[in-house]
Scaffold this active site. Structure first.
Site, mmCIF file in Angstrom:
data_model
loop_
_atom_site.group_PDB
_atom_site.id
_atom_site.type_symbol
_atom_site.label_atom_id
_atom_site.label_comp_id
_atom_site.label_asym_id
_atom_site.label_seq_id
_atom_site.Cartn_x
_atom_site.Cartn_y
_atom_site.Cartn_z
ATOM 1 N N LYS A 1 0.958 -1.150 -0.055
ATOM 2 C CA LYS A 1 -0.070 -0.019 0.072
ATOM 3 C C LYS A 1 1.090 1.098 0.028
ATOM 4 O O LYS A 1 2.074 1.210 0.403
ATOM 5 C CB LYS A 1 -0.921 -0.060 1.119
ATOM 6 C CG LYS A 1 -2.120 -0.941 0.827
ATOM 7 C CD LYS A 1 -3.338 -0.778 1.828
ATOM 8 C CE LYS A 1 -4.534 -1.556 0.990
ATOM 9 N NZ LYS A 1 -5.637 -1.936 2.130
ATOM 10 N N ARG B 1 -3.714 -10.308 5.059
ATOM 11 C CA ARG B 1 -3.882 -10.032 3.485
ATOM 12 C C ARG B 1 -2.975 -9.332 2.432
ATOM 13 O O ARG B 1 -2.434 -8.391 2.795
ATOM 14 C CB ARG B 1 -5.232 -8.984 3.182
ATOM 15 C CG ARG B 1 -5.788 -9.127 1.734
ATOM 16 C CD ARG B 1 -6.964 -8.057 1.772
ATOM 17 N NE ARG B 1 -7.641 -7.929 0.467
ATOM 18 C CZ ARG B 1 -7.195 -7.272 -0.667
ATOM 19 N NH1 ARG B 1 -6.374 -6.328 -0.466
ATOM 20 N NH2 ARG B 1 -7.681 -7.214 -1.695
HETATM 21 N N1 HH2 Z 1 -7.515 -3.693 0.711
HETATM 22 C C1 HH2 Z 1 -8.017 -3.769 -0.592
HETATM 23 C C2 HH2 Z 1 -8.702 -4.288 -1.114
HETATM 24 N N2 HH2 Z 1 -9.761 -5.084 -0.301
HETATM 25 N N3 HH2 Z 1 -10.058 -5.923 1.931
HETATM 26 C C3 HH2 Z 1 -9.822 -5.902 3.189
HETATM 27 N N4 HH2 Z 1 -10.716 -6.665 4.092
HETATM 28 N N5 HH2 Z 1 -8.743 -5.059 3.593
HETATM 29 C C4 HH2 Z 1 -7.968 -4.475 2.974
HETATM 30 O O1 HH2 Z 1 -6.966 -3.694 3.335
HETATM 31 C C5 HH2 Z 1 -8.180 -4.305 1.527
HETATM 32 C C6 HH2 Z 1 -9.403 -5.151 0.968
HETATM 33 C C7 HH2 Z 1 -7.000 -2.809 -1.563
HETATM 34 O O2 HH2 Z 1 -5.848 -3.452 -1.855
HETATM 35 P P1 HH2 Z 1 -5.658 -4.131 -3.335
HETATM 36 O O3 HH2 Z 1 -6.460 -5.499 -3.410
HETATM 37 O O4 HH2 Z 1 -4.255 -4.427 -3.452
HETATM 38 O O5 HH2 Z 1 -6.029 -3.308 -4.313
HETATM 39 P P2 HH2 Z 1 -7.141 -3.294 -5.277
HETATM 40 O O6 HH2 Z 1 -8.154 -4.439 -5.299
HETATM 41 O O7 HH2 Z 1 -7.699 -2.006 -5.066
HETATM 42 O O8 HH2 Z 1 -6.228 -3.338 -6.537
#
Ligand code: HH2
Length: 285
Positions: free
Chosen positions: A223, A258
């Site tokens: 992040k 995660r």
């Molecule tokens: N962060 C993202 C997406 N979903 N779910 C939970 N429970 N906690 C989090 O911190 C969280 C989440 C954003 O991260 P990422 O999946 O890497 O990004 P994106 O899906 O926006 O590409």
């Protein structure tokens, strides 16, 4: 004892945490850059994460990064359902669906998902608590202020840790009143969701104050809080700091981590747990 019970699962997380591997099926994911946006590659990626030791695969078809464009239901379903079906038929890993839409969550559960991961904490879609009550799915209830479109505009808290804690207590009470047993829920402070760098760092420092109510899940993998501390925009510079935060978070009470990079973070988790579990006499150095 810290247990997470849902469906036919009864997971004892007291001494052993879980790794949730991220499978983004989106063309605009901030860190995968859309590399896994076709189904075959997403499925292949999911199997790699399982081979590296992922306990849960978190499959998502809508990016929640700050300012990301919302995706309509049909498109989100088109992205995630074939991946869930393929993964379900070929692995025993738990599957979570990362969605804010009850209709997508329902279809994902029908296709074999076990857990609903809703970054709005089941507040974004009024049909979500009902769906949760009608099923036995595991639930990830995250803290976020505003929506992914607005959340980073001007985040403000008097005391971020106390406010997230209060939110967790209220959500558990409200959901229980809607027929959802707290033992099905894990809680997530929502790093980067309506928080400044300072808020994120304070939450990480004081994570122990949020642990204990229910198992804590944290998502800091790659992040931008890492980029801000290290003053580097290079994605590869976010790998090792993520591993460091995994160890720190586990030591401070987190149980589900995660991450994009499963192997290294799993090793950090296991190593930290070995140290935490050692309560015998001190070994002379
Ligand atoms: N962060 C993202 C997406 N979903 N779910 C939970 N429970 N906690 C989090 O911190 C969280 C989440 C954003 O991260 P990422 O999946 O890497 O990004 P994106 O899906 O926006 O590409």
């Amino acid at each position: 004892m810290l247990r997470w019970r849902f469906g036919t699962h009864d997971l004892d997380l007291t001494d052993r945490g879980l790794i949730m591997g991220i499978v983004n099926v989106t063309p605009d994911s901030f860190s995968d850059g859309g590399r896994f946006n076709d189904h075959g590659r997403a499925v292949e990626h999911a199997f790699t994460l399982v081979a590296e030791g992922a306990d849960i695969l978190d499959i998502g078809g809508e990016s929640t990064r700050p300012g990301a464009e919302p995706v309509d239901e049909a498109e989100e379903l088109r992205r995630v359902l074939p991946v869930i079906r393929a993964v379900r038929s070929q692995t025993k890993a738990l599957i979570s669906i990362d969605t804010m839409k009850a209709s997508v969550a329902r279809a994902a559960l029908d296709a074999g998902a076990d857990i609903i991961n809703d970054v709005t904490g089941l507040r974004g879609d009024s049909a979500m608590p009902r769906l949760a009550a009608e099923t036995t799915a595991g639930l990830v209830v995250m803290h976020m202020t505003g929506t992914p479109q607005t959340m980073q505009a001007n985040p403000h808290y008097e005391d971020v840790v106390a406010e997230v804690r209060g939110y967790f207590e209220r959500r558990l009470r409200v959901l229980e009143a809607e027929g959802i047993a707290p033992e099905r829920v894990v809680l997530d402070p929502g790093f980067g969701f309506g928080k400044t760098l300072e808020h994120n760092l304070v939450l990480m420092r004081d994570l122990d104050q949020l642990a204990g109510m229910r198992p804590l899940l944290i998502g800091v993998s790659r992040k931008s809080m890492i980029a801000k501390v290290l003053r580097s925009d290079a994605m590869e510079d976010r790998f090792w700091p993520t591993v460091a935060l995994t160890a720190r978070a586990r030591e401070n009470g987190a149980r589900i981590i995660r991450v994009h990079d499963v192997k290294a973070n799993r090793e950090a988790l296991r190593m930290t747990e070995a140290v935490l579990k050692e309560s015998g006499p001190q070994v002379a150095i």
